[in-house]
Design a protein around this motif. Sequence first.
Motif, PDB file in Angstrom:
ATOM      1  N   LEU A   1      59.619 -28.138 -24.041  1.00  0.00           N
ATOM      2  CA  LEU A   1      58.948 -27.188 -24.921  1.00  0.00           C
ATOM      3  C   LEU A   1      57.481 -27.107 -24.500  1.00  0.00           C
ATOM      4  N   ALA A   2      57.108 -25.962 -23.940  1.00  0.00           N
ATOM      5  CA  ALA A   2      55.787 -25.800 -23.330  1.00  0.00           C
ATOM      6  C   ALA A   2      55.130 -24.490 -23.732  1.00  0.00           C
TER       7      ALA A   2
ATOM      8  N   THR B   1      49.576 -31.433 -13.741  1.00  0.00           N
ATOM      9  CA  THR B   1      49.518 -30.837 -15.073  1.00  0.00           C
ATOM     10  C   THR B   1      50.457 -31.625 -15.996  1.00  0.00           C
ATOM     11  N   LEU B   2      50.200 -31.507 -17.292  1.00  0.00           N
ATOM     12  CA  LEU B   2      51.060 -32.202 -18.253  1.00  0.00           C
ATOM     13  C   LEU B   2      52.522 -31.784 -18.095  1.00  0.00           C
ATOM     14  N   VAL B   3      52.771 -30.494 -17.899  1.00  0.00           N
ATOM     15  CA  VAL B   3      54.156 -30.046 -17.758  1.00  0.00           C
ATOM     16  C   VAL B   3      54.808 -30.619 -16.488  1.00  0.00           C
ATOM     17  N   GLU B   4      54.021 -30.847 -15.450  1.00  0.00           N
ATOM     18  CA  GLU B   4      54.572 -31.477 -14.244  1.00  0.00           C
ATOM     19  C   GLU B   4      54.968 -32.925 -14.516  1.00  0.00           C
TER      20      GLU B   4
ATOM     21  N   ALA C   1      43.425 -24.683 -25.604  1.00  0.00           N
ATOM     22  CA  ALA C   1      43.690 -24.107 -24.279  1.00  0.00           C
ATOM     23  C   ALA C   1      45.188 -24.231 -24.008  1.00  0.00           C
ATOM     24  N   ASP C   2      45.618 -23.808 -22.826  1.00  0.00           N
ATOM     25  CA  ASP C   2      47.019 -23.939 -22.421  1.00  0.00           C
ATOM     26  C   ASP C   2      47.289 -25.418 -22.142  1.00  0.00           C
ATOM     27  N   LYS C   3      47.732 -26.134 -23.160  1.00  0.00           N
ATOM     28  CA  LYS C   3      47.884 -27.582 -23.060  1.00  0.00           C
ATOM     29  C   LYS C   3      48.817 -28.018 -21.928  1.00  0.00           C
TER      30      LYS C   3
ATOM     31  N   ASP D   1      47.594 -34.097 -27.819  1.00  0.00           N
ATOM     32  CA  ASP D   1      47.403 -32.962 -28.712  1.00  0.00           C
ATOM     33  C   ASP D   1      45.966 -32.468 -28.777  1.00  0.00           C
ATOM     34  N   THR D   2      45.029 -33.265 -28.298  1.00  0.00           N
ATOM     35  CA  THR D   2      43.611 -32.888 -28.359  1.00  0.00           C
ATOM     36  C   THR D   2      42.965 -33.168 -26.995  1.00  0.00           C
ATOM     37  N   PRO D   3      41.825 -32.546 -26.725  1.00  0.00           N
ATOM     38  CA  PRO D   3      41.110 -32.869 -25.481  1.00  0.00           C
ATOM     39  C   PRO D   3      40.748 -34.351 -25.408  1.00  0.00           C
TER      40      PRO D   3
END
Length: 184
Positions: free
Chosen positions: A8-9, A29-32, A18-20, A172-174
């Motif tokens: 879930l992205a 990247t986080l999704v990677e 931003a685009d988390k 969830d946060t910077p």
Amino acid sequence: MGFDAVLLAGGRARRFGADKPAAPVGGRTLVEWAAAAVAGASRLIVVGPRRDVLPDAVVVREDPPGAGPVPALRAGLAEVRAGTVVLLAADLPFLRPAHVASLLHAVGERPGAVLVDEDGREQWLAGCWRTAVLRAALDGYPGESLRGLLGPLDPVTVAPPPGARPAWYDCDTPEQLAAAERLL
């Protein structure tokens, strides 16, 4: 065990600003990071906007975009072909294939398995589910809560080994992203 994975992205990331999933941490990247944890999946389904970093993923969007995790799960589950599905948030930089293997092993004949954090709380976006059970639960489910959807399925819980890099840690946060960068 063969499985598909749904990441879930596509959330609004209100606290992030931003685009988390596209945020970098530790050179990826986080999704990677999330995709690497399910590298053994027969099929990788990403629910969210298309990103160039995962060219082999099946990309779908919930309707409307940003509607939340339950509509996103519906959209992703429509593309699942395997009898077992790993469901993950796209912001888990410390989740590894060994954690996913533990979830797959734990599910056995149960409806599902979820990671728990250090306090024993279920992490609904770090789990493994029987696809048919998940589809049946979603059929006609009117709610918006993943806990409301998944909790009644009585999944087995999996506590990963303690460590400085907890598998269930999400960004969830910077500030949490910066903390993850330091831990990596």
